[in-house]
Design a protein around this motif. Structure first.
Motif, short mmCIF file in Angstrom:
data_model
loop_
_atom_site.label_atom_id
_atom_site.label_comp_id
_atom_site.label_asym_id
_atom_site.label_seq_id
_atom_site.Cartn_x
_atom_site.Cartn_y
_atom_site.Cartn_z
N PRO A 81 -48.48 -4.03 2.87
CA PRO A 81 -49.35 -4.63 3.89
C PRO A 81 -48.67 -5.82 4.57
O PRO A 81 -48.16 -6.71 3.89
CB PRO A 81 -50.57 -5.09 3.09
CG PRO A 81 -50.06 -5.31 1.70
CD PRO A 81 -48.96 -4.31 1.50
N GLY A 83 -49.52 -8.56 7.65
CA GLY A 83 -50.52 -9.06 8.58
C GLY A 83 -49.94 -9.22 9.98
O GLY A 83 -48.74 -9.48 10.13
N SER A 110 -53.11 -4.14 5.80
CA SER A 110 -53.52 -5.53 5.55
C SER A 110 -54.91 -5.81 6.12
O SER A 110 -55.28 -5.27 7.17
CB SER A 110 -52.50 -6.47 6.20
OG SER A 110 -53.04 -7.78 6.32
N TYR A 132 -58.02 -9.57 1.59
CA TYR A 132 -58.23 -11.01 1.49
C TYR A 132 -59.74 -11.16 1.64
O TYR A 132 -60.27 -10.95 2.74
CB TYR A 132 -57.52 -11.76 2.62
CG TYR A 132 -56.00 -11.81 2.53
CD1 TYR A 132 -55.36 -12.10 1.34
CD2 TYR A 132 -55.22 -11.59 3.66
CE1 TYR A 132 -53.96 -12.16 1.27
CE2 TYR A 132 -53.83 -11.65 3.61
CZ TYR A 132 -53.21 -11.94 2.41
OH TYR A 132 -51.85 -12.00 2.36
N THR A 158 -54.96 -9.18 -3.03
CA THR A 158 -53.78 -10.06 -3.06
C THR A 158 -54.17 -11.41 -3.63
O THR A 158 -55.09 -12.06 -3.15
CB THR A 158 -53.18 -10.21 -1.65
OG1 THR A 158 -52.79 -8.92 -1.19
CG2 THR A 158 -51.97 -11.12 -1.65
N ASP A 308 -42.74 -5.14 -5.30
CA ASP A 308 -42.12 -5.42 -4.00
C ASP A 308 -41.45 -6.77 -4.03
O ASP A 308 -41.59 -7.53 -4.98
CB ASP A 308 -43.11 -5.31 -2.82
CG ASP A 308 -43.98 -6.54 -2.61
OD1 ASP A 308 -43.58 -7.67 -2.91
OD2 ASP A 308 -45.10 -6.35 -2.10
N GLY A 310 -37.94 -8.05 -1.54
CA GLY A 310 -36.50 -7.95 -1.43
C GLY A 310 -35.94 -6.54 -1.51
O GLY A 310 -34.73 -6.36 -1.67
N GLY A 331 -41.89 -4.39 2.76
CA GLY A 331 -42.62 -5.09 3.82
C GLY A 331 -41.79 -5.16 5.08
O GLY A 331 -41.93 -4.36 6.02
C1 FMN Z 1 -44.76 -11.07 8.12
C2 FMN Z 1 -45.38 -10.74 6.81
C3 FMN Z 1 -46.76 -10.66 6.72
C4 FMN Z 1 -47.35 -10.33 5.48
N1 FMN Z 1 -48.71 -10.18 5.42
C5 FMN Z 1 -49.29 -9.80 4.25
C6 FMN Z 1 -50.69 -9.55 4.19
O1 FMN Z 1 -51.41 -9.64 5.17
N2 FMN Z 1 -51.20 -9.21 2.98
C7 FMN Z 1 -50.43 -9.09 1.85
O2 FMN Z 1 -50.94 -8.78 0.77
N3 FMN Z 1 -49.10 -9.30 1.91
C8 FMN Z 1 -48.52 -9.63 3.07
N4 FMN Z 1 -47.15 -9.81 3.13
C9 FMN Z 1 -46.34 -9.57 1.94
C10 FMN Z 1 -45.90 -8.10 1.85
O3 FMN Z 1 -46.96 -7.26 1.55
C11 FMN Z 1 -44.84 -7.91 0.75
O4 FMN Z 1 -45.32 -8.48 -0.44
C12 FMN Z 1 -43.48 -8.53 1.11
O5 FMN Z 1 -43.19 -8.36 2.48
C13 FMN Z 1 -42.40 -7.86 0.27
O6 FMN Z 1 -41.16 -8.37 0.55
P1 FMN Z 1 -40.09 -7.68 1.55
O7 FMN Z 1 -40.54 -8.08 2.92
O8 FMN Z 1 -38.83 -8.30 1.14
O9 FMN Z 1 -40.17 -6.18 1.34
C14 FMN Z 1 -46.55 -10.12 4.34
C15 FMN Z 1 -45.16 -10.21 4.46
C16 FMN Z 1 -44.57 -10.50 5.67
C17 FMN Z 1 -43.08 -10.55 5.75
#
Ligand code: FMN
Length: 377
Positions: A81, A83, A110, A132, A158, A308, A310, A331
């Motif tokens: 997810p 956002g 998200s 959320y 989350t 998740d 990296g 992500g």
């Molecule tokens: C721009 C951005 C927005 C995110 N928004 C949410 C969100 O709305 N809800 C959530 O549970 N995690 C959110 N995350 C976290 C991602 O779900 C995930 O845990 C994370 O991106 C994993 O790392 P990676 O980008 O290295 O794959 C967000 C991450 C990014 C980069």
């Protein structure tokens, strides 16, 4: 149109995405928290996981299928997810949700995504919904009920945002909701015509799932609403209340300590999602990959294990699976795909990740995912 044959790695997609996105959107996507040591540590600790190939195993076409929560997915790769994704590339949620349905991998929407959960359910009836929870009890119950009525197969709560974090890079770049209209912003947008045109066609992104609870469509007011009216600081009782409201599979995201995992299983979690939010919350925090083995050991077979943070290649998927993850979510990586290539970039990113995973498994002499742990150095 880009030459797909030249975009062979996730890093290629990342570079092209960066060129095509306005700086303000890129900084929002790419940044970590603070001085970004957690973001860098995620990468370094992932790279430190090495494996020993075994020979004479003839694993030419390995099986990447991944069982999780009573279903067998085509690969241990899911769409995390993110956002306000539609700010990064218009239509991205639809593109990723549709791709995941086609490829037989999980997709999680998200709460603060641009598209509504009802619209995503039409594209991907097996979607998961990330929550959320609204602080208002009625809105909270209604949002959870809507996710259920729309057919969400899992609710993902989350937990790792007890408070919004300091994103220094975002502040420097003027990331805000909405970003301030300055000459620099206008120049930034105009110098990214594909993004500007796509955004103009689709309209300014809003948070469509939350729209019924927000008294305004103005972006600034919506952002203020989400900051004030979503309950980020959950207690065990708060988690238990949400568990009771949700009749389906319940996943908790952002867990880094075995004792928290233990507590959450007691509350009724069906899967524990190990994550440090991609290094976006606490800069002195442990690398998520280092937290994984302890949680895997504590959980045993009482709940599913999702990972998740990296994951930037199929080799990273192999590493996390070797350390006990049943499913790895990505992500930023999937955003790179769509921002680089438009909607077809969703499948291109998935194909790169899956092909890399399959290739690494062959090189290591693994026919199945559960053999990867035997190759840890
Ligand atoms: C721009 C951005 C927005 C995110 N928004 C949410 C969100 O709305 N809800 C959530 O549970 N995690 C959110 N995350 C976290 C991602 O779900 C995930 O845990 C994370 O991106 C994993 O790392 P990676 O980008 O290295 O794959 C967000 C991450 C990014 C980069």
């Amino acid at each position: 149109m880009a030459n797909l044959e030249k975009l062979v790695s996730m890093e290629d997609l990342r570079r092209r995405a960066r060129r095509r996105m306005p700086r303000v959107a890129w900084e929002f996507l790419d940044s970590g928290t603070g001085a970004e040591t957690a973001l860098i540590r995620n990468r370094e600790r992932m790279d430190a996981v090495t494996m020993v190939p075994r020979m004479m195993r003839a694993a030419r076409v390995p099986d990447t299928s991944a069982p999780l929560l009573g279903r067998t997915w085509q690969a241990p790769i899911g769409v995390a997810p993110v956002g306000l994704q539609s700010l990064m590339w218009p239509g991205i949620e639809q593109a990723l949700a549709a791709m995941a349905a086609r490829q037989g991998i999980p997709y999680c929407l998200s709460t603060v995504a641009g598209e509504s959960l009802e619209d995503i359910a039409r594209v991907n009836p097996d979607f998961w919904f990330q929550l959320y929870p609204p602080t208002d009890a009625e809105a909270r119950r209604d949002l959870i009920r809507r996710a259920h009525d729309a057919g969400a197969k899992a609710l993902v709560l989350t937990l790792d945002i007890p408070r919004s974090s300091r994103r220094e890079r975002q502040r420097r770049a003027g990331v805000g909701m909405p970003p301030k209209t300055t000459a620099r912003l206008v120049a930034d947008v105009l110098s990214h015509p594909s993004w500007a045109l796509a955004t103009w066609r689709r309209g300014v992104p809003t948070m469509r799932s939350l729209a019924p609870y927000i008294p305004s469509t103005d972006m600034k007011k919506m952002a203020e609403f989400t900051a004030r009216n979503l309950a980020f600081d959950l207690t065990p009782e708060g988690v238990a209340e949400i568990r009771d409201l949700w009749p389906g599979q319940f996943i908790v995201k952002g867990v880094l300590h075995p004792e928290d995992a233990e507590k959450l299983i007691g509350i009724g979690a069906d899967a524990i999602w190990v994550s440090n939010h991609g290094g976006r919350q606490v800069d002195i925090g442990v690398a998520a990959i280092d937290a994984l083995p302890g949680i895997v050991q504590a959980v045993g077979d009482r709940a599913g294990i999702i990972y998740d943070s990296g994951i930037a290649s199929g080799a990273d998927v192999a590493r996390a699976v070797a350390l006990g993850a049943q499913m790895c979510f990505v992500g930023r990586g999937f955003v790179w795909g769509v921002a680089a290539l438009g909607a077809p970039g969703a499948a291109h990113a998935e194909a790169i990740l899956r092909d890399e995973l399959s290739n690494v498994m062959s090189q290591l002499g693994c026919h199945r995912l559960d053999e990867l742990k035997e190759r840890l150095a």
